[in-house]
Design a protein around this motif. Structure first.
Motif, PDB file in Angstrom:
ATOM      1  N   MET A  14       0.837  -1.201   0.000  1.00 29.20           N
ATOM      2  CA  MET A  14       0.000   0.000   0.000  1.00 29.20           C
ATOM      3  C   MET A  14       0.875   1.255   0.000  1.00 29.20           C
ATOM      4  O   MET A  14       1.942   1.266   0.609  1.00 29.20           O
ATOM      5  N   ARG A  15       0.376   2.281  -0.657  1.00 28.92           N
ATOM      6  CA  ARG A  15       1.135   3.515  -0.772  1.00 28.92           C
ATOM      7  C   ARG A  15       0.764   4.477   0.353  1.00 28.92           C
ATOM      8  O   ARG A  15      -0.379   4.493   0.821  1.00 28.92           O
ATOM      9  N   PRO A  16       1.713   5.299   0.791  1.00 28.61           N
ATOM     10  CA  PRO A  16       1.351   6.363   1.722  1.00 28.61           C
ATOM     11  C   PRO A  16       0.475   7.396   1.022  1.00 28.61           C
ATOM     12  O   PRO A  16       0.425   7.452  -0.208  1.00 28.61           O
ATOM     13  N   ALA A  17      -0.218   8.192   1.798  1.00 31.06           N
ATOM     14  CA  ALA A  17      -1.084   9.240   1.251  1.00 31.06           C
ATOM     15  C   ALA A  17      -0.688  10.590   1.816  1.00 31.06           C
ATOM     16  O   ALA A  17      -0.316  10.702   2.990  1.00 31.06           O
ATOM     17  N   ILE A  18      -0.755  11.608   0.975  1.00 28.05           N
ATOM     18  CA  ILE A  18      -0.510  12.992   1.381  1.00 28.05           C
ATOM     19  C   ILE A  18      -1.740  13.813   1.053  1.00 28.05           C
ATOM     20  O   ILE A  18      -2.235  13.780  -0.080  1.00 28.05           O
ATOM     21  N   VAL A  19      -2.242  14.543   2.033  1.00 25.48           N
ATOM     22  CA  VAL A  19      -3.299  15.523   1.793  1.00 25.48           C
ATOM     23  C   VAL A  19      -2.628  16.888   1.820  1.00 25.48           C
ATOM     24  O   VAL A  19      -2.087  17.315   2.849  1.00 25.48           O
ATOM     25  N   ALA A  20      -2.612  17.559   0.673  1.00 28.12           N
ATOM     26  CA  ALA A  20      -1.902  18.826   0.499  1.00 28.12           C
ATOM     27  C   ALA A  20      -2.897  19.978   0.607  1.00 28.12           C
ATOM     28  O   ALA A  20      -3.858  20.049  -0.168  1.00 28.12           O
ATOM     29  N   LEU A  21      -2.654  20.887   1.543  1.00 31.10           N
ATOM     30  CA  LEU A  21      -3.577  21.984   1.834  1.00 31.10           C
ATOM     31  C   LEU A  21      -2.939  23.318   1.451  1.00 31.10           C
ATOM     32  O   LEU A  21      -1.964  23.750   2.051  1.00 31.10           O
ATOM     33  N   HIS A  22      -3.511  23.945   0.444  1.00 27.20           N
ATOM     34  CA  HIS A  22      -2.967  25.186  -0.121  1.00 27.20           C
ATOM     35  C   HIS A  22      -3.165  26.382   0.801  1.00 27.20           C
ATOM     36  O   HIS A  22      -3.932  26.335   1.768  1.00 27.20           O
ATOM     37  N   GLY A  23      -2.494  27.462   0.484  1.00 30.25           N
ATOM     38  CA  GLY A  23      -2.657  28.714   1.209  1.00 30.25           C
ATOM     39  C   GLY A  23      -3.831  29.525   0.672  1.00 30.25           C
ATOM     40  O   GLY A  23      -4.416  29.201  -0.364  1.00 30.25           O
ATOM     41  N   LYS A  24      -4.159  30.591   1.380  1.00 27.02           N
ATOM     42  CA  LYS A  24      -5.266  31.469   0.985  1.00 27.02           C
ATOM     43  C   LYS A  24      -5.055  31.997  -0.437  1.00 27.02           C
ATOM     44  O   LYS A  24      -3.971  32.462  -0.792  1.00 27.02           O
ATOM     45  N   GLY A  25      -6.109  31.905  -1.250  1.00 25.42           N
ATOM     46  CA  GLY A  25      -6.077  32.440  -2.603  1.00 25.42           C
ATOM     47  C   GLY A  25      -5.534  31.482  -3.636  1.00 25.42           C
ATOM     48  O   GLY A  25      -5.611  31.760  -4.844  1.00 25.42           O
ATOM     49  N   ASP A  26      -5.012  30.355  -3.204  1.00 27.63           N
ATOM     50  CA  ASP A  26      -4.497  29.346  -4.131  1.00 27.63           C
ATOM     51  C   ASP A  26      -5.555  28.270  -4.327  1.00 27.63           C
ATOM     52  O   ASP A  26      -6.672  28.385  -3.824  1.00 27.63           O
ATOM     53  N   ASN A  27      -5.205  27.218  -5.043  1.00 29.53           N
ATOM     54  CA  ASN A  27      -6.112  26.084  -5.197  1.00 29.53           C
ATOM     55  C   ASN A  27      -5.303  24.795  -5.137  1.00 29.53           C
ATOM     56  O   ASN A  27      -4.073  24.807  -5.231  1.00 29.53           O
ATOM     57  N   GLY A  28      -5.994  23.687  -4.988  1.00 30.53           N
ATOM     58  CA  GLY A  28      -5.328  22.414  -4.786  1.00 30.53           C
ATOM     59  C   GLY A  28      -4.400  21.989  -5.910  1.00 30.53           C
ATOM     60  O   GLY A  28      -3.215  21.706  -5.666  1.00 30.53           O
ATOM     61  N   PRO A  29      -4.893  21.916  -7.149  1.00 28.48           N
ATOM     62  CA  PRO A  29      -4.012  21.487  -8.242  1.00 28.48           C
ATOM     63  C   PRO A  29      -2.782  22.368  -8.411  1.00 28.48           C
ATOM     64  O   PRO A  29      -1.675  21.863  -8.603  1.00 28.48           O
ATOM     65  N   SER A  30      -2.963  23.688  -8.329  1.00 29.34           N
ATOM     66  CA  SER A  30      -1.840  24.604  -8.472  1.00 29.34           C
ATOM     67  C   SER A  30      -0.813  24.384  -7.365  1.00 29.34           C
ATOM     68  O   SER A  30       0.402  24.368  -7.607  1.00 29.34           O
ATOM     69  N   PHE A  31      -1.284  24.196  -6.141  1.00 30.76           N
ATOM     70  CA  PHE A  31      -0.393  23.994  -5.009  1.00 30.76           C
ATOM     71  C   PHE A  31       0.395  22.695  -5.158  1.00 30.76           C
ATOM     72  O   PHE A  31       1.623  22.670  -4.995  1.00 30.76           O
ATOM     73  N   ALA A  32      -0.285  21.609  -5.475  1.00 23.64           N
ATOM     74  CA  ALA A  32       0.383  20.313  -5.589  1.00 23.64           C
ATOM     75  C   ALA A  32       1.413  20.307  -6.706  1.00 23.64           C
ATOM     76  O   ALA A  32       2.503  19.739  -6.576  1.00 23.64           O
ATOM     77  N   GLN A  33       1.068  20.960  -7.802  1.00 20.03           N
ATOM     78  CA  GLN A  33       1.996  21.000  -8.928  1.00 20.03           C
ATOM     79  C   GLN A  33       3.153  21.950  -8.669  1.00 20.03           C
ATOM     80  O   GLN A  33       4.322  21.631  -8.929  1.00 20.03           O
ATOM     81  N   GLY A  34       2.852  23.126  -8.130  1.00 14.50           N
ATOM     82  CA  GLY A  34       3.883  24.133  -7.920  1.00 14.50           C
ATOM     83  C   GLY A  34       4.913  23.752  -6.883  1.00 14.50           C
ATOM     84  O   GLY A  34       6.083  24.148  -6.982  1.00 14.50           O
ATOM     85  N   THR A  35       4.501  22.996  -5.868  1.00 16.04           N
ATOM     86  CA  THR A  35       5.428  22.582  -4.825  1.00 16.04           C
ATOM     87  C   THR A  35       6.217  21.325  -5.201  1.00 16.04           C
ATOM     88  O   THR A  35       7.204  20.990  -4.544  1.00 16.04           O
ATOM     89  N   GLY A  36       5.768  20.628  -6.227  1.00 13.75           N
ATOM     90  CA  GLY A  36       6.415  19.370  -6.587  1.00 13.75           C
ATOM     91  C   GLY A  36       5.968  18.198  -5.738  1.00 13.75           C
ATOM     92  O   GLY A  36       6.557  17.111  -5.820  1.00 13.75           O
ATOM     93  N   LEU A  37       4.909  18.372  -4.943  1.00  8.04           N
ATOM     94  CA  LEU A  37       4.422  17.256  -4.141  1.00  8.04           C
ATOM     95  C   LEU A  37       3.928  16.105  -5.012  1.00  8.04           C
ATOM     96  O   LEU A  37       3.868  14.958  -4.561  1.00  8.04           O
ATOM     97  N   LEU A  38       3.587  16.396  -6.257  1.00  4.07           N
ATOM     98  CA  LEU A  38       3.165  15.340  -7.172  1.00  4.07           C
ATOM     99  C   LEU A  38       4.302  14.390  -7.516  1.00  4.07           C
ATOM    100  O   LEU A  38       4.064  13.313  -8.080  1.00  4.07           O
ATOM    101  N   LEU A  39       5.534  14.772  -7.201  1.00  5.06           N
ATOM    102  CA  LEU A  39       6.679  13.900  -7.464  1.00  5.06           C
ATOM    103  C   LEU A  39       6.876  12.872  -6.351  1.00  5.06           C
ATOM    104  O   LEU A  39       7.772  12.041  -6.440  1.00  5.06           O
ATOM    105  N   ALA A  40       6.054  12.960  -5.313  1.00 10.60           N
ATOM    106  CA  ALA A  40       6.179  12.024  -4.201  1.00 10.60           C
ATOM    107  C   ALA A  40       5.704  10.640  -4.602  1.00 10.60           C
ATOM    108  O   ALA A  40       4.752  10.487  -5.378  1.00 10.60           O
ATOM    109  N   ASP A  41       6.358   9.634  -4.063  1.00 10.54           N
ATOM    110  CA  ASP A  41       5.925   8.255  -4.269  1.00 10.54           C
ATOM    111  C   ASP A  41       4.786   7.977  -3.292  1.00 10.54           C
ATOM    112  O   ASP A  41       4.931   7.267  -2.303  1.00 10.54           O
ATOM    113  N   ALA A  42       3.650   8.614  -3.569  1.00 11.23           N
ATOM    114  CA  ALA A  42       2.503   8.564  -2.669  1.00 11.23           C
ATOM    115  C   ALA A  42       1.245   8.894  -3.452  1.00 11.23           C
ATOM    116  O   ALA A  42       1.309   9.432  -4.561  1.00 11.23           O
ATOM    117  N   THR A  43       0.121   8.578  -2.867  1.00  5.05           N
ATOM    118  CA  THR A  43      -1.152   9.040  -3.394  1.00  5.05           C
ATOM    119  C   THR A  43      -1.392  10.425  -2.826  1.00  5.05           C
ATOM    120  O   THR A  43      -1.407  10.611  -1.608  1.00  5.05           O
TER     121      THR A  43
END
Length: 203
Positions: free
Chosen positions: A1-30
């Protein structure tokens, strides 16, 4: 099973932009990166939702990650920036389902006393820049919920049962510096895949 990350953006941002901009999508995780109502999260006074509403929503997302996407229920992590970091800290006092929490320049609105008296230990990483002029290092105006106080509250909460680590980023303002994602994933024991989209991504 894979670990999971719930990524919470800052005020005025959105989820997809935050996950992509921080590189969290490169994590070996869901990775789940929801977008807050009105691009904000409780318990901030400008939030469009209550803490109870946001907590219920994140709980439902975590449940789906475990039930529908095969995430490891023992390795669910919260990562939050600014306003999202404030929610991450608050959620860690309401639920014991998170294995770790990492915040960057967090706008913490949960008192150190509330954090310190929680009985469930949780690994906590606090990253904050002393030059932050949006969310001051010493805490928001009128509070004592600064980076050092928040980390110390987690140390009290965790005793010897979990880690509480603070990284002051020299000369950093209100920003997600290069290397921040790597530091967070290393803290959680999650590898970088090196390939965008290699991990599973939901929001």
């Amino acid at each position: 099973m894979r670990p999971a990350i719930v990524a919470l953006h800052g005020k005025g941002d959105n989820g997809p932009s935050f996950a992509q901009g921080t590189g969290l999508l490169l994590a070996d995780a869901t990775v789940a990166a929801p977008t807050g109502a009105g691009l904000a999260w409780a318990p901030a006074p400008y939030a469009h939702t209550t803490l109870e509403e946001d907590a219920a929503r994140i709980d439902a997302i975590v449940g789906s990650l475990i039930r529908d996407h095969g995430a490891d229920p023992e390795r669910v992590y919260l990562v939050g920036f600014s306003n999202g970091g404030g929610l991450a800290v608050a959620l860690s006092t309401l639920s014991d389902r998170f294995a770790g929490v990492a915040t960057v320049a967090a706008a913490v609105r949960t008192s150190p006393e509330t954090i310190a008296t929680c009985i469930d230990p949780v690994d906590y990483l606090n990253i904050h820049g002393p030059w932050d002029d949006v969310v001051p290092y010493a805490g928001l105006a009128g509070s004592n919920f600064g980076a050092l106080e928040t980390t110390e509250a987690f140390r009290t909460r965790n005793a010897e049962n979990a880690r509480a680590v603070h990284i002051p980023v020299e000369r950093a303002a209100h920003e997600w510096r290069p290397g921040t994602t790597e530091a967070i994933l290393d803290f959680f024991g999650i590898e970088l895949t090196g390939f965008p989209g290699q991990g599973q991504y939901y929001w």
